[in-house]
Design a protein around this motif. Structure first.
Motif, PDB file in Angstrom:
ATOM      1  N   ASP A   3      -8.810  36.526  -8.314  1.00  0.00           N
ATOM      2  CA  ASP A   3      -9.924  37.377  -8.732  1.00  0.00           C
ATOM      3  C   ASP A   3     -10.660  37.953  -7.526  1.00  0.00           C
ATOM      4  O   ASP A   3     -11.043  39.138  -7.513  1.00  0.00           O
ATOM      5  CB  ASP A   3     -10.899  36.583  -9.594  1.00  0.00           C
ATOM      6  CG  ASP A   3     -10.409  36.335 -11.007  1.00  0.00           C
ATOM      7  OD1 ASP A   3      -9.352  36.878 -11.377  1.00  0.00           O
ATOM      8  OD2 ASP A   3     -11.082  35.590 -11.747  1.00  0.00           O
TER       9      ASP A   3
ATOM     10  N   PHE B  30      -7.080  39.284 -14.152  1.00  0.00           N
ATOM     11  CA  PHE B  30      -7.741  38.727 -12.966  1.00  0.00           C
ATOM     12  C   PHE B  30      -8.902  39.646 -12.564  1.00  0.00           C
ATOM     13  O   PHE B  30      -8.861  40.326 -11.542  1.00  0.00           O
ATOM     14  CB  PHE B  30      -6.729  38.576 -11.828  1.00  0.00           C
ATOM     15  CG  PHE B  30      -5.613  37.618 -12.138  1.00  0.00           C
ATOM     16  CD1 PHE B  30      -5.806  36.250 -12.025  1.00  0.00           C
ATOM     17  CD2 PHE B  30      -4.384  38.089 -12.569  1.00  0.00           C
ATOM     18  CE1 PHE B  30      -4.778  35.354 -12.323  1.00  0.00           C
ATOM     19  CE2 PHE B  30      -3.352  37.211 -12.869  1.00  0.00           C
ATOM     20  CZ  PHE B  30      -3.547  35.838 -12.754  1.00  0.00           C
ATOM     21  N   THR B  31      -9.931  39.645 -13.377  1.00  0.00           N
ATOM     22  CA  THR B  31     -10.944  40.699 -13.300  1.00  0.00           C
ATOM     23  C   THR B  31     -12.381  40.198 -13.173  1.00  0.00           C
ATOM     24  O   THR B  31     -13.310  40.998 -13.242  1.00  0.00           O
ATOM     25  CB  THR B  31     -10.850  41.596 -14.546  1.00  0.00           C
ATOM     26  OG1 THR B  31     -11.018  40.783 -15.720  1.00  0.00           O
ATOM     27  CG2 THR B  31      -9.509  42.305 -14.618  1.00  0.00           C
ATOM     28  N   SER B  32     -12.591  38.913 -12.948  1.00  0.00           N
ATOM     29  CA  SER B  32     -13.969  38.396 -12.977  1.00  0.00           C
ATOM     30  C   SER B  32     -14.818  38.923 -11.823  1.00  0.00           C
ATOM     31  O   SER B  32     -16.055  38.910 -11.903  1.00  0.00           O
ATOM     32  CB  SER B  32     -13.965  36.863 -12.942  1.00  0.00           C
ATOM     33  OG  SER B  32     -13.599  36.370 -11.666  1.00  0.00           O
TER      34      SER B  32
END
Length: 229
Positions: A170, A209-211
């Motif tokens: 991330d 995978f974007t937090s």
């Protein structure tokens, strides 16, 4: 579950984020504050190797460091350097910066006020932040030579040190997004991003995978919309 493709894409981003600069003696080393005390350790190592006569640590606190570093990132970095044997006269602290741009601007001002003549800077960051730090410094401190440095670690070693592979991915994805969108906002100089790096970034975004991504007003990843035009 991290797939073979996810890992290959992550490795490609990791390689791109690192500048691969050859280390050389510089006027000063600037350590960018974060949760990672390895930045301070690397700065001390470079000092002991004669790469710089002076260390500057820059950073206040953030939601991710407030509990671990209650006195501020730069202060904790300084304490670490002194523990490792660096004399206090060789360490300056910039305790107000809350982002990379402020790290650069406030460190530059501190050195000017201290009367330090700076022609070159060893810019020390986390391994996956080398390129972002470099691009920011080139924008905000263009008259000096910038050499990017970080702890000499492999991707596997860094994942082991963090203990959370998904968080590391991330963070790599978020750092790449900023390299894509920040030049248009005036925060850094533009870096050439190879197509295979953008492809890896987009696949990792699609895999969730974007937090660490920044969103636009519609909740969309700004960089994805730009790269797909």
């Amino acid at each position: 579950m991290i797939s073979t493709q996810d890992w290959a894409d992550t490795r490609r981003l990791w390689e791109y984020h690192q500048m691969g600069h050859t280390l050389q003696p510089c006027s000063v080393a600037v350590g960018l504050g974060s949760h990672d005390l390895g930045v301070a350790d690397t700065a001390v190592d470079l000092y002991e190797r004669g790469m710089t006569p002076l260390l500057v640590f820059s950073g206040a606190t953030s939601p991710t460091t407030r509990e671990r570093m209650p006195r501020g990132e730069a202060v904790h970095y300084r304490e670490r350097a002194l523990e490792l044997g660096v004399p206090s006269s060789a360490v300056l602290v910039e305790p107000r910066a809350r982002n990379t741009g402020e790290n650069i601007l406030f460190s530059r001002k501190l050195l000017e006020e201290a009367g330090v003549d700076v022609s070159s800077v060893l810019l020390i960051s986390k391994p996956y932040e080398e390129r972002r730090a470099y691009a920011t410094a080139r924008k905000l401190w263009p008259e000096v030579e910038i050499i990017s440095a970080s702890s000499p670690m492999t991707l596997n070693e860094y994942v082991d040190s963090i203990g959370d592979v998904r968080l590391v991915i991330d963070m790599l994805v978020g750092a790449l997004q900023r390299l894509l969108i920040y030049p248009e906002q005036g925060f850094m100089v533009r870096q050439q991003v190879p197509n295979d790096v953008i492809d890896a970034y987009e696949r990792l975004c699609e895999r969730g995978f974007t937090s660490r991504l920044m969103r636009d007003s519609q909740g969309q990843d700004q960089a994805l919309s730009q790269t797909r035009r």
